[in-house]
Design an enzyme around this catalytic site. Structure first.
Site, PDB file in Angstrom:
ATOM      1  N   THR A  20       0.811  -1.219   0.000  1.00  0.00           N
ATOM      2  CA  THR A  20       0.000   0.000   0.000  1.00  0.00           C
ATOM      3  C   THR A  20       0.846   1.271   0.000  1.00  0.00           C
ATOM      4  O   THR A  20       1.807   1.381   0.753  1.00  0.00           O
ATOM      5  CB  THR A  20      -0.913   0.014   1.229  1.00  0.00           C
ATOM      6  OG1 THR A  20      -1.548  -1.249   1.341  1.00  0.00           O
ATOM      7  CG2 THR A  20      -1.941   1.105   1.135  1.00  0.00           C
ATOM      8  N   GLU A  21       0.456   2.232  -0.828  1.00  0.00           N
ATOM      9  CA  GLU A  21       1.125   3.534  -0.893  1.00  0.00           C
ATOM     10  C   GLU A  21       0.286   4.574  -0.156  1.00  0.00           C
ATOM     11  O   GLU A  21      -0.916   4.381   0.072  1.00  0.00           O
ATOM     12  CB  GLU A  21       1.300   3.947  -2.356  1.00  0.00           C
ATOM     13  CG  GLU A  21       2.203   5.144  -2.560  1.00  0.00           C
ATOM     14  CD  GLU A  21       2.491   5.408  -4.030  1.00  0.00           C
ATOM     15  OE1 GLU A  21       3.263   6.351  -4.310  1.00  0.00           O
ATOM     16  OE2 GLU A  21       1.949   4.691  -4.893  1.00  0.00           O
ATOM     17  N   TYR A  82      12.012  -4.522 -11.679  1.00  0.00           N
ATOM     18  CA  TYR A  82      11.602  -5.339 -12.820  1.00  0.00           C
ATOM     19  C   TYR A  82      12.628  -5.248 -13.953  1.00  0.00           C
ATOM     20  O   TYR A  82      12.951  -6.255 -14.604  1.00  0.00           O
ATOM     21  CB  TYR A  82      10.225  -4.892 -13.348  1.00  0.00           C
ATOM     22  CG  TYR A  82       9.189  -4.645 -12.284  1.00  0.00           C
ATOM     23  CD1 TYR A  82       9.201  -5.342 -11.077  1.00  0.00           C
ATOM     24  CD2 TYR A  82       8.181  -3.696 -12.470  1.00  0.00           C
ATOM     25  CE1 TYR A  82       8.259  -5.099 -10.093  1.00  0.00           C
ATOM     26  CE2 TYR A  82       7.222  -3.456 -11.490  1.00  0.00           C
ATOM     27  CZ  TYR A  82       7.274  -4.162 -10.303  1.00  0.00           C
ATOM     28  OH  TYR A  82       6.335  -3.910  -9.335  1.00  0.00           O
ATOM     29  N   GLU A 132      18.329   5.012  -4.629  1.00  0.00           N
ATOM     30  CA  GLU A 132      18.001   6.281  -5.274  1.00  0.00           C
ATOM     31  C   GLU A 132      18.450   7.397  -4.359  1.00  0.00           C
ATOM     32  O   GLU A 132      18.904   7.156  -3.234  1.00  0.00           O
ATOM     33  CB  GLU A 132      16.496   6.373  -5.545  1.00  0.00           C
ATOM     34  CG  GLU A 132      15.645   6.228  -4.305  1.00  0.00           C
ATOM     35  CD  GLU A 132      14.160   6.080  -4.610  1.00  0.00           C
ATOM     36  OE1 GLU A 132      13.358   6.385  -3.707  1.00  0.00           O
ATOM     37  OE2 GLU A 132      13.799   5.654  -5.720  1.00  0.00           O
ATOM     38  N   HIS A 166       9.802   8.993  -4.989  1.00  0.00           N
ATOM     39  CA  HIS A 166       9.281   8.482  -3.735  1.00  0.00           C
ATOM     40  C   HIS A 166       9.321   9.519  -2.609  1.00  0.00           C
ATOM     41  O   HIS A 166      10.138  10.430  -2.611  1.00  0.00           O
ATOM     42  CB  HIS A 166      10.098   7.258  -3.291  1.00  0.00           C
ATOM     43  CG  HIS A 166       9.907   6.077  -4.176  1.00  0.00           C
ATOM     44  ND1 HIS A 166      10.939   5.242  -4.527  1.00  0.00           N
ATOM     45  CD2 HIS A 166       8.808   5.567  -4.783  1.00  0.00           C
ATOM     46  CE1 HIS A 166      10.492   4.280  -5.310  1.00  0.00           C
ATOM     47  NE2 HIS A 166       9.196   4.459  -5.478  1.00  0.00           N
TER      48      HIS A 166
END
Length: 207
Positions: A20-21, A82, A132, A166
């Site tokens: 969940t975000e 991915y 990142e 993010h």
């Protein structure tokens, strides 16, 4: 979502994967701490979950990109995960387990936590960490790793003083800049790829 994490811990689960975000930060702080007290491991939130090719999938990773092998993958970014798994598979390098730890400021498992687990896993011989800009979780994990590590850090072209992607990708007080992070990783002996396509060759070298 925070209540659900605590409910899972109360139910006696050893592991809860939280894809969940946008869970409020205070809810995550409370839920993750609550779960840790009850010996429940949390992966996430805001993550693609985990995948052990041919064994288990918990989350939203595209399993058809992966193949079984000796390389672990830990990532803050779902999409990067991915792409790298696809690059490894195309190069004939399989994966043991792939973990998306999430890109939020507060997460259950860090790079250091996941690297400790991989170091104890006889199937895993090396690990790719995909980071990142923002924070220093990548350096903390790589510095204490007891297993060979290869890294890629996204965000080298991000404009200065901007928050990118993010919620955890925030550069503050000069900490967390992607280029500085890459330099620090190389200083401690971690091979860092400039492009995703370089990762399979670097993994072959450390193997």
């Amino acid at each position: 979502a925070g209540d659900s994490i605590m409910e899972a811990a109360d139910a006696g689960l050893d592991l809860a994967v939280t894809i969940t975000e946008h869970i409020p930060v205070h809810d995550v702080m409370r839920a993750v701490t609550y779960a840790q007290i009850r010996d429940c491991t949390i992966i996430g939130p805001n993550c693609p979950g985990l995948l052990s090719p041919g064994e288990i999938s918990m989350g939203i990773m595209p399993a058809h990109l992966a193949t079984r092998g000796p390389v672990g993958v830990i990532s803050r970014s779902g999409t990067l995960t991915y792409e790298v798994v696809h690059e490894l598979t195309r190069a004939g390098i399989g994966q043991s387990t792939i973990i998306g730890i999430g890109g939020d400021p507060i997460i259950g498992q860090t790079f250091a936590d996941a690297l400790d687990r991989f170091a104890d896993d006889p199937q895993t011989k090396a690990v790719v960490i995909l980071g990142e800009l923002g924070g220093n979780l990548e350096e903390e994990g790589a510095r204490s790793a007891d297993i060979p590590v290869v890294a890629f850090i996204a965000g080298t072209t991000a404009p200065a003083e901007k928050r990118m992607g993010h919620a955890g990708a925030i550069v503050t007080g000069g900490e967390g800049d992607a280029k500085a992070k890459i330099a620090r990783l190389r200083d401690i002996g971690v091979p860092v790829a400039d492009r995703l396509s370089e990762i399979p060759a670097l993994i072959r070298e450390v193997l």
